[in-house]
Each structure stands twice: as structure tokens, then as C-alpha cells.
Write a protein that holds these residues in place. Structure first.
Motif, mmCIF file in Angstrom:
data_model
loop_
_atom_site.group_PDB
_atom_site.id
_atom_site.type_symbol
_atom_site.label_atom_id
_atom_site.label_comp_id
_atom_site.label_asym_id
_atom_site.label_seq_id
_atom_site.Cartn_x
_atom_site.Cartn_y
_atom_site.Cartn_z
ATOM 1 N N VAL A 129 5.571 -37.043 4.318
ATOM 2 C CA VAL A 129 6.354 -38.287 4.474
ATOM 3 C C VAL A 129 6.634 -38.577 3.024
ATOM 4 N N VAL A 130 5.713 -38.440 2.030
ATOM 5 C CA VAL A 130 6.058 -38.910 0.563
ATOM 6 C C VAL A 130 7.370 -37.688 0.062
ATOM 7 N N ALA A 131 7.006 -36.516 0.362
ATOM 8 C CA ALA A 131 8.019 -35.653 0.008
ATOM 9 C C ALA A 131 9.534 -35.937 0.419
ATOM 10 N N ILE A 132 9.675 -36.062 1.614
ATOM 11 C CA ILE A 132 10.854 -36.576 2.292
ATOM 12 C C ILE A 132 11.384 -37.756 1.546
ATOM 13 N N ILE A 133 10.553 -38.746 1.543
ATOM 14 C CA ILE A 133 11.118 -40.121 0.671
ATOM 15 C C ILE A 133 11.523 -39.498 -0.605
ATOM 16 N N ALA A 134 10.667 -38.898 -1.184
ATOM 17 C CA ALA A 134 11.281 -38.327 -2.602
ATOM 18 C C ALA A 134 12.380 -37.726 -2.690
ATOM 19 N N SER A 135 12.649 -36.767 -1.693
ATOM 20 C CA SER A 135 13.910 -36.029 -1.507
ATOM 21 C C SER A 135 15.200 -36.968 -1.225
ATOM 22 N N LEU A 136 14.575 -37.943 -0.397
ATOM 23 C CA LEU A 136 15.995 -38.978 -0.050
ATOM 24 C C LEU A 136 16.322 -39.823 -1.643
ATOM 25 N N ILE A 137 15.565 -40.165 -2.174
ATOM 26 C CA ILE A 137 15.763 -40.904 -3.712
ATOM 27 C C ILE A 137 16.368 -39.875 -4.439
ATOM 28 N N ILE A 138 15.908 -38.610 -4.653
ATOM 29 C CA ILE A 138 16.613 -37.929 -5.530
ATOM 30 C C ILE A 138 18.139 -37.278 -5.234
ATOM 31 N N SER A 139 18.103 -37.089 -3.881
ATOM 32 C CA SER A 139 19.212 -36.400 -3.342
ATOM 33 C C SER A 139 19.553 -37.326 -2.174
ATOM 34 N N PRO A 140 20.048 -38.624 -2.296
ATOM 35 C CA PRO A 140 20.599 -39.275 -1.200
ATOM 36 C C PRO A 140 21.705 -39.072 -0.467
ATOM 37 N N PRO A 141 21.685 -38.944 1.117
ATOM 38 C CA PRO A 141 22.688 -38.639 1.766
ATOM 39 C C PRO A 141 24.021 -39.611 1.628
ATOM 40 N N ASN A 142 24.923 -38.726 1.895
ATOM 41 C CA ASN A 142 26.536 -39.254 1.611
ATOM 42 C C ASN A 142 26.677 -40.153 2.982
ATOM 43 N N LEU A 143 26.607 -41.463 2.845
ATOM 44 C CA LEU A 143 26.766 -42.407 4.000
ATOM 45 C C LEU A 143 28.066 -42.701 4.464
ATOM 46 N N ALA A 144 29.043 -42.589 3.205
ATOM 47 C CA ALA A 144 30.484 -42.603 3.375
ATOM 48 C C ALA A 144 31.178 -41.906 4.325
ATOM 49 N N SER A 145 30.704 -40.728 4.304
ATOM 50 C CA SER A 145 31.298 -39.433 5.105
ATOM 51 C C SER A 145 30.641 -39.338 6.565
ATOM 52 N N ALA A 146 29.397 -40.118 6.629
ATOM 53 C CA ALA A 146 29.090 -40.076 8.089
ATOM 54 C C ALA A 146 29.475 -40.871 8.969
ATOM 55 N N SER A 147 29.437 -40.340 10.391
ATOM 56 C CA SER A 147 30.062 -41.038 11.279
ATOM 57 C C SER A 147 29.315 -42.297 11.733
ATOM 58 N N SER A 148 28.147 -42.412 11.546
ATOM 59 C CA SER A 148 27.235 -43.536 11.793
ATOM 60 C C SER A 148 26.120 -43.648 11.039
ATOM 61 N N LEU A 149 25.384 -44.504 10.855
ATOM 62 C CA LEU A 149 24.005 -44.707 10.187
ATOM 63 C C LEU A 149 23.061 -43.930 10.953
ATOM 64 N N TRP A 150 23.007 -43.867 12.383
ATOM 65 C CA TRP A 150 21.980 -43.155 13.235
ATOM 66 C C TRP A 150 22.358 -41.695 12.761
ATOM 67 N N SER A 151 23.399 -41.276 12.637
ATOM 68 C CA SER A 151 23.787 -39.675 12.557
ATOM 69 C C SER A 151 22.929 -39.391 11.133
ATOM 70 N N VAL A 152 22.829 -40.149 10.277
ATOM 71 C CA VAL A 152 21.991 -39.948 9.135
ATOM 72 C C VAL A 152 20.675 -40.055 9.152
ATOM 73 N N ILE A 153 20.247 -41.035 9.997
ATOM 74 C CA ILE A 153 18.908 -41.343 10.315
ATOM 75 C C ILE A 153 18.136 -40.417 11.074
ATOM 76 N N GLU A 154 18.837 -40.067 12.031
ATOM 77 C CA GLU A 154 18.188 -39.180 13.258
ATOM 78 C C GLU A 154 17.460 -37.854 12.761
ATOM 79 N N PRO A 155 18.163 -37.064 11.905
ATOM 80 C CA PRO A 155 17.547 -35.771 11.562
ATOM 81 C C PRO A 155 16.490 -36.084 10.541
#
Length: 381
Positions: free
Chosen positions: A89-115
Motif C-alpha cells: 500500500v505504501v509503495a503504491i501511494i509513493a508511486s502515485l506521488i512520484i508519478s501521478p496519473p494524467n487526470l486530464a486525459s482520463a475519460s473519468s475519475l473512476w477509470s483512473v481509480i479502478e486499476p
């Protein structure tokens, strides 16, 4: 870990380091060193195959005192879960901080969160890319297989002396019979979907799972009466099988993960070490034992450490040093430092705290669940 299998601890460290070395080659992409580094370092991914076989071995070794009770099985699964999940869990949170997903190009927020939710629950994201399954934190694909194996192995503990028969039948069903029925083929190619469309079915029928089964078989061999004597020929066998494994994989006779690729030459090497270690007291350097102790954190955090170090170098004006062998070495060293910190703070701290409390709570709950049954029996006498 007991001294008698310190060689397993050392191999875990070597396996993690090989994976780190494999991924460190990205530093040299786009340079004239890229073709050489791709060929020389990519086979380090064999560390995953070695990890899977070692996991099977360790599960046999650590559960040899199993009493087949629900309490023992629950404690086993809790220990496995708490070792993996909190740090993950900590590793995934750290990965999101250091390489945040591109929300602007996502079809929806859920499409980013679900994976990411699926990743945290060890659910394959896509059935179309075995064995990686399009996990957002890409190295997490191996943990899907690890957790699945732990679950199946844990259930088998409830069957006592029939546990090995159950495991064999389950692997035969999911890795041979099911693929044959669905696709008419049951091979060792880990990039096949085996005719399934559901991601879970693609995963549990993936032949890379045979590597866990091989580890289990070697663990049983280790605890059998078979042994290799303390003899010059045994030392020759150890050197020979190790040399063959290194030569075979790094000369590209194997080209990918799997029992028929990078994993193949590891089998005779592990068998030789397992049988020889009964009569030979291997002298393992303390540095390798420490590396083995932090191997999980090293595997889990090395992409974050690599990206973080390169970002830091660019920020302080050292960007010109990034596409060099010096930076490649620095990435490896920094990953080990981060792993040591993670092991101390997260594995021994957070995971250890959670494990003690869950094991204690589960034991208490099972005890209270069984108490009324004892009372009923006494009243019925």
C-alpha cells in the motif's frame, strides 16, 4: 531464518538485486550504450523466476509443523497477508506521488481509480496482457501470483497429510486440464490467455505458477532423506549448475520469464543446493544475508527509488549525469538504501505491528467460536 537455510536468504537477496539491475538499464535508454545494456542486463529479470521457486520452497519449510487446524491456517494466511499488503500500500501511494496519473486525459475519475483499487486487492486489471495484466504499478503483477499461491497453499494446510495430493490435483486441473479444455493446448508459454477471457481465470491458469510448484517439490526434497555428501564432486556440481544457470540465461538461451525460459536452468541449481546444504555448511557473507532480509522492500521500492533519484539529480542540475553507467550504479545503491529503510520502518514496524494484532485477534475469535460447541457437548453427556 534459521542458519540451515541461510543460502535461501542469500538467493532471495540475489534475486531481488538481479531484478533491480535489469530495470536499471532504463537509465541508458537513448544512449549509444542502450543495445549493450538491453542485452547484458535484461536477463536479470530471471530474479522473478528465482523468487517464485524460493516462495514454494519456503512455504514447505515454514509449515512443516502444521497441525491442519483452522487456527494454524488462519495464522499462516494472516502472516503472509501482513508481510505483503501494508508495505505494498505504501509503495503504491509513493508511486502515485512520484508519478501521478494524467487526470486530464482520463475519460473519468473512476477509470483512473479502478486499476489502483484492483491492484490493492490483487485483482488482475486486464486479461489481455498475461502475465503483467496491465497493472498501474507494473511490478505488482508478481504479487498477484504470490498471493494466489499463498491462498491455495493455505487452504491445502487444512487437509493434513493429503495436502500435497490436493495441491498436485489443483495444479493439474488449473494448469493442464482447464487450458486443454478451453484452447486445446497446455504449454509453458506464460503470455497465452489459454482461451479464457476473465482475468482471474487467465491468471490461475498461467504456467508461471509451475515455478511455485517446482519450489514446493524442491522443499519436499530438502526435507526428505536424500542428501549429497560433503565431497569434491558435490562442490563441482554446485559450481557447475550455478555456472550453467548464469551462462544459459545471460547468453539469451532463455528470453523471458517462465519454466521453459529463464526458469529452466534454475531448477538443477536449486536441487543441488538443497541436497548439498544438508551436509555442507555454506559460509554466507553477512552482506548477502542483509540483502536477503530487505529483498521484498528492494523489489517493491526500486522503481520509485530510481525515478526519485533521477528527478532529484535533474532538480539540482545534474541531469547530464543521468544517462551514464555511474547513474545506473547510483540507482542500484540508492534502491538498496531505500529498501533498508523500508524494511526497518515498514516491514519490521508497520507489518510486524499489524501481524501481531491480527494473529492475536483471530486466535481469540476462533477460541470464542469453539467454546459454545464444547459447552453443548458437555451438556449432552
Amino acid at each position: 531464518m534459521k542458519r540451515e537455510i541461510e543460502w535461501i536468504q542469500a538467493l532471495r537477496g540475489i534475486a531481488a538485486l538481479l531484478v533491480v539491475i535489469c530495470h536499471a538499464r532504463i537509465v541508458l535508454r537513448g544512449t549509444h550504450w542502450e543495445p549493450f545494456s538491453e542485452r547484458a542486463l535484461t536477463p536479470g529479470a530471471l530474479g522473478v523466476d528465482l523468487f517464485f521457486m524460493i516462495s514454494g520452497f519456503i512455504m514447505v519449510h515454514t509449515t512443516r509443523q502444521s497441525d491442519s487446524s483452522l487456527r494454524y491456517t488462519a495464522a499462516f494466511l494472516i502472516k503472509r497477508f501482513t508481510r505483503i499488503w501494508p508495505v505494498y500500500v505504501v509503495a503504491i501511494i509513493a508511486s502515485l506521488i512520484i508519478s501521478p496519473p494524467n487526470l486530464a486525459s482520463a475519460s473519468s475519475l473512476w477509470s483512473v481509480i479502478e486499476p489502483y483499487i484492483k491492484q490493492l486487492l490483487f485483482i488482475p486489471v486486464s486479461a489481455n496482457r498475461p502475465p503483467f495484466f496491465s497493472m498501474p504499478y507494473d511490478i505488482g503483477w508478481t504479487l498477484n501470483f504470490e498471493v494466489y499461491f499463498y491462498l491455495v497453499f493455505g487452504i491445502s494446510l487444512l487437509f493434513g497429510r493429503f495436502r500435497w495430493t490436493l495441491l498436485a490435483l489443483w495444479f493439474a486441473l488449473t494448469l493442464i486440464a482447464a487450458p486443454l479444455y478451453m484452447s486445446g493446448h497446455a504449454g509453458l508459454d506464460i503470455q497465452r490467455t489459454n482461451g479464457f477471457s476473465h482475468a482471474w481465470l487467465v491468471m490461475i491458469s498461467n504456467p508461471i505458477i509451475w515455478e511455485f510448484a517446482v519450489g514446493v517439490a524442491i522443499g519436499l526434497l530438502y526435507h526428505s532423506e536424500l542428501a549429497l555428501p560433503r565431497h569434491p564432486l558435490t562442490y563441482c556440481l554446485l559450481v557447475g549448475t550455478t555456472t550453467f544457470a548464469v551462462w544459459y540465461d545471460f547468453s539469451w538461451h532463455g528470453t523471458f520469464n517462465g519454466l521453459d525460459q529463464w526458469g529452466a536452468p534454475l531448477i538443477p541449481m536449486l536441487i543441488a543446493f538443497a541436497l548439498a546444504s544438508k551436509n555442507i555448511d555454506f559460509v554466507i557473507p553477512a552482506s548477502l544475508l542483509r540483502l536477503g532480509a530487505v529483498s521484498y522492500s528492494l523489489y517493491l521500492f526500486h522503481p520509485i527509488a530510481s525515478k526519485g533519484l533521477r528527478m532529484l539529480m535533474a532538480a539540482v542540475g545534474l541531469g547530464s549525469l543521468i544517462p551514464t553507467w555511474w547513474c545506473t550504479l547510483a540507482v542500484i545503491v540508492f534502491a538498496i538504501i531505500v529498501a533498508a529503510l523500508s524494511h526497518r520502518i515498514l516491514e519490521r514496524g508497520l507489518s510486524g505491528w499489524l501481524r501481531k494484532r491480527l494473529v492475536s485477534w483471530t486466535a481469540s475469535a476462533l477460541h470464542q467460536w469453539r467454546m459454545p460447541r464444547r459447552v453443548d457437548c458437555q451438556h449432552g453427556e
